[in-house]
Design a protein around this motif. Sequence first.
Motif, PDB file in Angstrom:
ATOM      1  N   THR A  98      42.065  33.701  38.579  1.00 38.32           N
ATOM      2  CA  THR A  98      41.790  34.742  37.579  1.00 38.32           C
ATOM      3  C   THR A  98      43.114  35.266  37.017  1.00 38.32           C
ATOM      4  N   GLY A  99      43.011  36.058  35.958  1.00 37.53           N
ATOM      5  CA  GLY A  99      44.198  36.730  35.434  1.00 37.53           C
ATOM      6  C   GLY A  99      44.747  37.727  36.451  1.00 37.53           C
ATOM      7  N   THR A 100      43.858  38.313  37.225  1.00 39.52           N
ATOM      8  CA  THR A 100      44.291  39.260  38.261  1.00 39.52           C
ATOM      9  C   THR A 100      45.121  38.528  39.319  1.00 39.52           C
ATOM     10  N   THR A 121      46.275  50.744  30.121  1.00 51.09           N
ATOM     11  CA  THR A 121      46.061  49.320  30.338  1.00 51.09           C
ATOM     12  C   THR A 121      44.686  49.097  30.925  1.00 51.09           C
ATOM     13  N   PHE A 122      44.340  47.812  31.074  1.00 48.77           N
ATOM     14  CA  PHE A 122      43.115  47.446  31.785  1.00 48.77           C
ATOM     15  C   PHE A 122      43.359  47.624  33.285  1.00 48.77           C
ATOM     16  N   ALA A 140      43.018  45.987  35.906  1.00 51.03           N
ATOM     17  CA  ALA A 140      43.552  44.920  36.764  1.00 51.03           C
ATOM     18  C   ALA A 140      45.068  44.988  36.908  1.00 51.03           C
ATOM     19  N   THR A 141      45.772  45.513  35.910  1.00 56.28           N
ATOM     20  CA  THR A 141      47.232  45.613  36.013  1.00 56.28           C
ATOM     21  C   THR A 141      47.593  46.434  37.242  1.00 56.28           C
ATOM     22  N   VAL A 158      52.977  45.504  29.934  1.00 55.21           N
ATOM     23  CA  VAL A 158      51.631  45.105  29.518  1.00 55.21           C
ATOM     24  C   VAL A 158      51.572  44.983  28.002  1.00 55.21           C
ATOM     25  N   ASP A 191      52.402  41.331  32.196  1.00 54.88           N
ATOM     26  CA  ASP A 191      50.951  41.170  32.083  1.00 54.88           C
ATOM     27  C   ASP A 191      50.663  40.767  30.633  1.00 54.88           C
ATOM     28  N   CYS A 200      47.985  39.061  29.678  1.00 54.74           N
ATOM     29  CA  CYS A 200      46.581  38.628  29.625  1.00 54.74           C
ATOM     30  C   CYS A 200      45.973  38.798  28.238  1.00 54.74           C
ATOM     31  N   GLN A 201      46.494  39.737  27.432  1.00 56.41           N
ATOM     32  CA  GLN A 201      45.921  39.974  26.110  1.00 56.41           C
ATOM     33  C   GLN A 201      46.802  39.418  24.994  1.00 56.41           C
ATOM     34  N   HIS A 203      39.544  34.513  30.962  1.00 56.64           N
ATOM     35  CA  HIS A 203      38.217  35.146  31.001  1.00 56.64           C
ATOM     36  C   HIS A 203      37.468  34.916  29.681  1.00 56.64           C
TER      37      HIS A 203
HETATM   38  C1  LIG Z   1      41.805  40.698  31.421  1.00 59.03           C
HETATM   39  C2  LIG Z   1      43.016  41.376  31.910  1.00 59.03           C
HETATM   40  C3  LIG Z   1      43.479  41.220  33.219  1.00 59.03           C
HETATM   41  C4  LIG Z   1      42.733  40.486  34.286  1.00 59.03           C
HETATM   42  O1  LIG Z   1      42.253  39.255  33.980  1.00 59.03           O
HETATM   43  P1  LIG Z   1      40.998  38.637  34.755  1.00 59.03           P
HETATM   44  O2  LIG Z   1      41.036  37.211  34.382  1.00 59.03           O
HETATM   45  O3  LIG Z   1      39.778  39.353  34.251  1.00 59.03           O
HETATM   46  O4  LIG Z   1      41.211  38.869  36.209  1.00 59.03           O
HETATM   47  C5  LIG Z   1      44.676  41.828  33.556  1.00 59.03           C
HETATM   48  N1  LIG Z   1      45.364  42.584  32.676  1.00 59.03           N
HETATM   49  C6  LIG Z   1      44.937  42.789  31.429  1.00 59.03           C
HETATM   50  C7  LIG Z   1      45.756  43.622  30.504  1.00 59.03           C
HETATM   51  C8  LIG Z   1      43.741  42.196  31.000  1.00 59.03           C
HETATM   52  O5  LIG Z   1      43.323  42.415  29.752  1.00 59.03           O
END
Ligand SMILES: *Cc1c(COP(=O)(O)O)cnc(C)c1O
Length: 369
Positions: free
Chosen positions: A58-60, A84-85, A87-88, A129, A155, A157-158, A181
């Motif tokens: 996962t991104g996490t 942030t989301f 998960a960070t 982030v 981070d 992820c976005q 995701h």
């Molecule tokens: C989606 C996201 C994550 C986590 O990704 P997952 O694949 O859902 O675990 C972490 N940080 C940010 C900023 C995200 O948008």
Amino acid sequence: MKVPFSYLDRQFADVEDYLHDIRALVKSGDFTLGKPLTEFEERFAKRAGMPHAIGVGTGTDALILPMKLSGIGPGDEVITTTMTFYATVGAIVATGARPVLVDSEDGLMIDPEKIEAAITPRTKAIVTVTFSGNIPDLDRIKAIADKRGLMIFEDSCQSIGGEFNGRPMGSWGEAAAYSLHPLKNLNVWADGGVVTTRSAELARKLRLYRNHGLVNRDEIEFFGINCRLDTLQAVVANRLLPQLDFITQTRIKNAAYYDAAWADIPEFVKPPLRRPGVKHVYHLYMVRAKDRDGLLAFLQQRGIEAKVHYPKPIHLQPAAAYLGYKPGTFPKAEADCRSIITLPAHQHLTREELDFTIHSVHCYYNGSK
Ligand SMILES: *Cc1c(COP(=O)(O)O)cnc(C)c1O
């Protein structure tokens, strides 16, 4: 008119090519690691402009693993933004470290001005982030990190495809984390994540750690876990990768179209600051809006799936109570959480849908609701 936030049904309306590839995978029985994953990692690394890419669950995971393998754990502090989301910050907590939060600035990014004051003798790293796809001032943050001997983890992820001053994500930190995701810009059919890094040694350790620490069938170098990127998802991702340019360019185009539409109502709708040198990939198209809650309800009632990412910053979440932050600690983020709204801007929207959204926002403010 319905203007959907999710585009999965449109994106995957025709899945024959994917199913063809998946049939070949089933025939090969190559369900863990294997050729499709290696192929995806090589192609992803090239796209992300980094020498190494490692697929994880996962991104996490892509955030947790590089921090853990770089020695971050109990007793350490890691600085990041409250905007942030989850998960960070969840990833920092998962390493055993204590998250130290900092306010955001006009671009909704971590405020570099606020970082130095948050540094203590226990601080080990900063997690930057790229929230929404915008990018913080990584050059300034890197200068602070170097001066104080801190690591950076990105981070991203976005912000797949994002750049700052011509350099790709991962250029400033030990590693960059990506999520695959289903709601991210490059979206597979389940969870998935990727770490990119410039470090061959960190890449080697990541490959071992995600696979129990196995150096060969019968020997482990250190104790790891199992969080490999599913090979089936690597097959999906290999089909998707060639679409990444279209996805990114269309989102950028849609964002510019929206931006131009607010030029005559700056007192009501304002995009957050975007610094020169930032290639913003608009994972989320966010603006600050006057009377946000009223606008949100109005748009939703007209069938436009606007959303708020997110109404409550991390430091005011129940989970963060043990960190001791109070309302008012981070005034900028708290104010922004009351005014931000995300409009659908994805790559499968039609011109009619964009126009309907624009028209509806204008209707709300000129009273013709
Ligand atoms: C989606 C996201 C994550 C986590 O990704 P997952 O694949 O859902 O675990 C972490 N940080 C940010 C900023 C995200 O948008």
